[in-house]
Every structure is written in C-alpha cells, then in structure tokens.
Scaffold this motif. Sequence first.
Motif, PDB file in Angstrom:
ATOM      1  N   LYS A  11      -2.801   9.908   2.996  1.00  0.00           N
ATOM      2  CA  LYS A  11      -2.640   9.232   4.282  1.00  0.00           C
ATOM      3  C   LYS A  11      -3.799   8.280   4.549  1.00  0.00           C
ATOM      4  N   VAL A  12      -5.024   8.727   4.302  1.00  0.00           N
ATOM      5  CA  VAL A  12      -6.195   7.876   4.535  1.00  0.00           C
ATOM      6  C   VAL A  12      -6.147   6.654   3.616  1.00  0.00           C
ATOM      7  N   ARG A  14      -3.455   5.255   2.274  1.00  0.00           N
ATOM      8  CA  ARG A  14      -2.382   4.358   2.734  1.00  0.00           C
ATOM      9  C   ARG A  14      -2.812   3.615   3.991  1.00  0.00           C
ATOM     10  N   ASP A  15      -3.459   4.291   4.916  1.00  0.00           N
ATOM     11  CA  ASP A  15      -3.943   3.616   6.128  1.00  0.00           C
ATOM     12  C   ASP A  15      -4.912   2.489   5.776  1.00  0.00           C
ATOM     13  N   ARG A  16      -5.781   2.724   4.819  1.00  0.00           N
ATOM     14  CA  ARG A  16      -6.721   1.682   4.389  1.00  0.00           C
ATOM     15  C   ARG A  16      -5.973   0.510   3.746  1.00  0.00           C
ATOM     16  N   MET A  18      -2.972  -0.417   4.467  1.00  0.00           N
ATOM     17  CA  MET A  18      -2.289  -1.137   5.538  1.00  0.00           C
ATOM     18  C   MET A  18      -3.266  -1.986   6.347  1.00  0.00           C
ATOM     19  N   GLU A  19      -4.507  -1.534   6.480  1.00  0.00           N
ATOM     20  CA  GLU A  19      -5.516  -2.347   7.162  1.00  0.00           C
ATOM     21  C   GLU A  19      -5.807  -3.617   6.354  1.00  0.00           C
ATOM     22  N   GLN A  32      -1.654  -1.940  12.960  1.00  0.00           N
ATOM     23  CA  GLN A  32      -1.211  -1.054  14.028  1.00  0.00           C
ATOM     24  C   GLN A  32      -0.036  -0.171  13.614  1.00  0.00           C
ATOM     25  N   LYS A  34       1.140   0.427  10.500  1.00  0.00           N
ATOM     26  CA  LYS A  34       0.977   1.064   9.186  1.00  0.00           C
ATOM     27  C   LYS A  34       2.205   0.899   8.298  1.00  0.00           C
TER      28      LYS A  34
END
Length: 85
Positions: A11-12, A14-16, A18-19, A32, A34
């Motif tokens: 998850k972390v 993937r969030d990175r 997406m950022e 926002q 993701k």
Amino acid sequence: VSIAAASIIAKVTRDRMMERAHDLYPEFGFGQNKGYGTGMHMAALTQHTPCPLHRMTFAPVMAANKKPGTLNSEPGFELFDVKTV
C-alpha cells in the motif's frame, strides 16, 4: 504477521507511485484519489485523453479515449522506479 507487513508495504509503495503519477499527470488527481475511480477522476477522464498509466481495457477509460489507438505519450512508467519501505 508477514502477510500483514507485505500488505502495508504494498500500500505504501502504491501510494508513493500515485504521488509520482500526480506529478506527471496532475489533471487526474492521482495524489488524492490514488488511482481509484472517484467522481473527480472520472470527470477528468472525460476532459482529457487517458494517460499511459490508465488501464485501457477498463470500460470508462475506453469510453473516454477520444482518439482510439492514441494515448498521451508523455512519460509515465518511470514512476515504477519507487523505493519500497
């Protein structure tokens, strides 16, 4: 415990990703949403040509692709060079 840890790391990561995608394609609001099909994201698809990160087999993306067979050819896949936790 290891499955839970792997889930958090995924998850972390993937969030990175997406950022970084947001930096490349801010019009889609990846920072926002993701990458999830929020109202804002779906509205952006109707206003812009899908970018290389969009899954072209997803029906809303196919419908939004105003020029079949063409994509926004700006950089995209280098965002996968993300360090994990």
